[in-house]
Design a protein around this motif. Structure first.
Motif, PDB file in Angstrom:
ATOM      1  N   SER B 179      37.186  35.927  38.530  1.00 39.92           N
ATOM      2  CA  SER B 179      36.193  35.113  37.819  1.00 39.92           C
ATOM      3  C   SER B 179      35.445  35.928  36.766  1.00 39.92           C
ATOM      4  O   SER B 179      34.781  35.373  35.903  1.00 39.92           O
ATOM      5  N   PRO B 182      37.188  38.166  31.442  1.00 42.73           N
ATOM      6  CA  PRO B 182      36.812  37.327  30.302  1.00 42.73           C
ATOM      7  C   PRO B 182      37.989  36.485  29.798  1.00 42.73           C
ATOM      8  O   PRO B 182      39.093  37.020  29.609  1.00 42.73           O
ATOM      9  N   LEU B 183      37.729  35.209  29.628  1.00 47.57           N
ATOM     10  CA  LEU B 183      38.791  34.272  29.260  1.00 47.57           C
ATOM     11  C   LEU B 183      39.499  34.686  27.970  1.00 47.57           C
ATOM     12  O   LEU B 183      40.718  34.628  27.871  1.00 47.57           O
ATOM     13  N   GLU B 184      38.692  35.107  27.013  1.00 44.93           N
ATOM     14  CA  GLU B 184      39.331  35.403  25.729  1.00 44.93           C
ATOM     15  C   GLU B 184      40.217  36.638  25.810  1.00 44.93           C
ATOM     16  O   GLU B 184      41.217  36.732  25.101  1.00 44.93           O
ATOM     17  N   GLU B 187      43.379  35.323  27.285  1.00 43.98           N
ATOM     18  CA  GLU B 187      44.141  34.584  26.288  1.00 43.98           C
ATOM     19  C   GLU B 187      44.764  35.530  25.261  1.00 43.98           C
ATOM     20  O   GLU B 187      45.836  35.274  24.726  1.00 43.98           O
ATOM     21  N   ALA B 188      44.065  36.611  25.001  1.00 47.42           N
ATOM     22  CA  ALA B 188      44.583  37.579  24.032  1.00 47.42           C
ATOM     23  C   ALA B 188      45.585  38.542  24.684  1.00 47.42           C
ATOM     24  O   ALA B 188      46.130  39.416  24.025  1.00 47.42           O
ATOM     25  N   ARG B 219      34.855  45.923  27.465  1.00 46.82           N
ATOM     26  CA  ARG B 219      34.525  44.655  28.128  1.00 46.82           C
ATOM     27  C   ARG B 219      35.237  44.529  29.475  1.00 46.82           C
ATOM     28  O   ARG B 219      34.683  43.978  30.416  1.00 46.82           O
ATOM     29  N   TYR B 222      33.231  46.653  31.865  1.00 47.44           N
ATOM     30  CA  TYR B 222      31.999  45.996  32.314  1.00 47.44           C
ATOM     31  C   TYR B 222      32.307  44.869  33.302  1.00 47.44           C
ATOM     32  O   TYR B 222      31.572  44.644  34.261  1.00 47.44           O
ATOM     33  N   ARG B 226      30.689  44.615  36.954  1.00 48.23           N
ATOM     34  CA  ARG B 226      29.965  43.436  37.452  1.00 48.23           C
ATOM     35  C   ARG B 226      30.587  42.931  38.744  1.00 48.23           C
ATOM     36  O   ARG B 226      29.898  42.589  39.690  1.00 48.23           O
TER      37      ARG B 226
END
Lengths: 192, 271
Positions: B179, B182-184, B187-188, B219, B222, B226
Motif C-alpha cells: 500500500s 507509490p502508484l506512479e 505505473e512507470a 521515493r 521513503y 514509512r
C-alpha cells in the motif's frame, strides 16, 4: 573518530546536541503549522491520498533543500510553501496525464467523508464528493487551483489573493466563475 | 474550511446566487482526514534528510583529496625505502596491507581469530561504524556457543537461549508494504530493493529506522521507511526475556505485480 561521530548523532536523536541534527527551528514551526494545510490543498487536487502524501513529502523536501534561498521579504512562509505545492501538483498532474486517468473512484475517497455520521450518509456523501471532485478535474487548471486553495487549504479570499499575487476582487471574480463552471459540469453529469 | 472571519468571504458568499451559495457550502463541508501518522513520518524523513545534509560529504570522498592522499602516501613509502633505518618498518607495513588484501596467501601462518557474539544493550545503541559484514552480523547459527567452547583456554560462557525478532504476519506485512508503493512508480515500472536498519524494541515496535542500502530512488526509500514504521514483530528474547535488538530488513518493490514484499530469507539480526 568515526565511532565518536556516530555517538554524537545518536545522542542527538535522544535530545542532546539537538541543534546539529534536528530541523532548523523556523522550518520546524512552519512544518507544524502549514503541513496540514499543504496536505489538504494537495489532496483536494489529487485523486488519491497516497499521491497526496507523496506530493506533500516532495513539497517539504524541496522547501528544506531551498531553505537558504527563502527570502522573507518576498513572501510569507505559507505563501512560499503553497507556491512550491502548486508547482509540485502541476508537475505531478502533467506526469499522470501521460500515464493514466485522473478520475477519483469511490474507494479512493473515504478520507474525505470522515465527518458524516451514518454509514448510509457516508456512502451518499462519498458519491457526491466523487462527483464534485471528478467534475472539478474537468475544469481548467486555474479554476482547479483556486477551488483547491479555498476548499482544500481552507484559505479565505485574502489569503488566496496573497498566494496567487492578485487582488481580492480578482479572487472573488475568479472564484465566482470557477464555481459557475463547476456547477455546469456537475449538472451536465447529473443529466447524463 | 474557509475562514469565517475574513470579510472577503462574507462579502463574497453574499454576492453568489443561491445555487452557487449551496455549492460553496457543499464544497466547504468536505473534510479532509489526514492519516494520523503521516505528519510524524514525514517529519522523520525531513529530519533524516537534514541530518545527512548537515553531515555533508566526507572530505575523503572528494576526488582531489583522495589523489593528494595517495600521492602523499607514495612519497612517504619511497622516502621510507631509501632510508635504511626505516626500511624494515616499511616492509612490515606493506606485508600488513597485503595480508588484508590477499588473506589467502597468508592464511597458513595466520592464527584463528576468535569471534564472540556481541552482547546487546537493553537500550538502542548507536549503529557501529561500517565494518566487514562478517564481523557485524551475527546470524542465528553464529550466535550459538560452539565458537566459544572450541577455545579451551577461555572460561566457558553460560548457555544463553536467544531468539530473533520475527514479523508477526508476513502476509499482512506484504499487503501493508504494497500500500506504500507509490502508484506512479508502479505505473512507470520503477522497481527497487532497499535495506533498512532499525531497532526493534521489547514490544516488537521498530524505532530509529535508517537506510542501510538505498534503492537509488528516494521515493522508494521513503516508501519503505514509512512501511517499516508499521511493521510489528515478535521481539527478540534472551533466556525468555524480551530484549531490544537491531535488525536489517530487505524491502523489494516489484512493478509487475504491484506488490512490495519482504525478502523472506533476508532478515538478519544485528545484535
Amino acid at each position: 573518530m568515526m565511532i565518536k561521530e556516530e555517538v554524537t548523532l545518536s545522542t542527538g536523536m535522544r535530545g542532546e546536541g539537538r541543534a546539529e541534527t534536528e530541523l532548523p527551528p523556523d522550518f520546524s514551526s512552519w512544518f507544524r503549522e502549514y503541513q496540514p494545510i499543504v496536505f489538504r490543498y494537495v489532496r483536494f487536487r489529487l485523486a488519491t491520498r497516497e499521491a497526496a502524501e507523496d506530493v506533500t513529502s516532495e513539497v517539504f523536501m524541496k522547501a528544506l533543500r531551498a531553505l537558504d534561498r527563502y527570502d522573507p521579504s518576498r513572501a510569507s512562509p505559507k505563501t512560499w510553501l503553497l507556491r512550491i505545492a502548486r508547482n509540485a501538483v502541476t508537475d505531478h498532474l502533467r506526469f499522470l496525464k501521460r500515464r493514466s486517468s485522473l478520475h477519483v473512484s469511490l474507494d479512493r475517497v473515504p478520507d474525505l467523508v470522515a465527518d458524516v455520521p451514518t454509514q448510509e450518509e457516508r456512502v451518499l456523501r462519498g458519491e457526491r464528493i466523487q462527483l464534485l471532485l471528478n467534475a472539478s478535474r474537468e475544469l481548467r487548471s486555474a479554476d482547479q487551483e483556486i477551488l483547491s486553495l479555498r476548499y482544500g487549504a481552507g484559505f479565505g479570499n485574502r489569503e488566496i489573493a496573497e498566494a496567487l499575487n492578485i487582488s481580492g476582487n480578482a479572487v472573488a471574480v475568479r472564484l465566482h466563475r470557477a464555481l459557475a463552471r463547476l456547477k455546469a459540469v456537475v449538472d451536465k453529469r447529473g443529466r447524463d | 474550511m474557509t475562514n469565517p472571519n475574513d470579510p472577503h468571504d462574507a462579502d463574497f458568499r453574499a454576492t453568489l446566487p443561491a445555487d452557487l451559495q449551496a455549492l460553496d457550502r457543499e464544497l466547504s463541508g468536505i473534510r479532509i482526514e489526514e492519516r494520523p501518522s503521516f505528519g510524524p513520518e514525514l517529519k522523520g524523513e525531513l529530519t533524516q534528510a537534514w541530518r545527512t545534509r548537515a553531515r555533508g560529504a566526507p572530505m575523503a570522498s572528494r576526488p582531489w583529496v583522495r589523489t593528494l592522499m595517495a600521492a602523499g602516501l607514495a612519497g612517504l613509502m619511497i622516502a621510507g625505502v631509501s632510508v635504511p633505518s626505516a626500511r624494515a618498518a616499511v616492509f612490515q607495513l606493506v606485508r600488513t596491507v597485503a595480508e588484508e588484501v590477499f588473506p589467502t596467501f597468508f592464511a597458513q601462518d595466520a592464527e584463528p581469530e576468535l569471534q564472540l557474539p556481541e552482547i546487546e544493550a537493553q537500550e538502542p545503541a548507536p549503529p557501529v561504524a561500517p565494518r566487514p559484514r562478517a564481523e557485524v552480523v551475527v546470524s542465528p547459527a553464529d550466535a550459538s556457543n560452539e565458537v566459544v567452547t572450541s577455545m579451551p583456554d577461555l572460561p566457558t560462557l553460560p548457555f544463553v537461549e536467544t531468539t530473533f525478532p520475527e514479523i508477526i504476519s508476513r502476509q499482512e506485512a506484504a499487503r501493508m508494504i504494497a500500500s506504500y508503493y507509490p502508484l506512479e512508480l508502479q505505473e512507470a515500472g520503477v522497481e527497487g530493493a532497499i535495506k533498512l536498519l532499525f531497532w526493534v524494541d521489547t514490544h516488537g515496535i521498530p524505532e530509529n529506522i535508517q537506510t542501510r542500502e538505498s534503492s537509488g530512488n528516494q521515493r522508494l526509500d521513503y516508501a519503505a521507511m514509512r512501511a517499516a514504521r508499521n511493521l510489528r514483530f515478535h521481539p527478540a528474547t534472551r533466556n525468555g526475556v524480551a530484549v531490544g535488538t537491531w535488525v536489517e530488513v530487505d524491502f523489494h518493490f516489484f512493478a509487475l505485480t504491484g506488490v512490495g514484499i519482504i525478502g523472506s530469507d533476508s532478515m538478519d539480526s544485528v545484535m
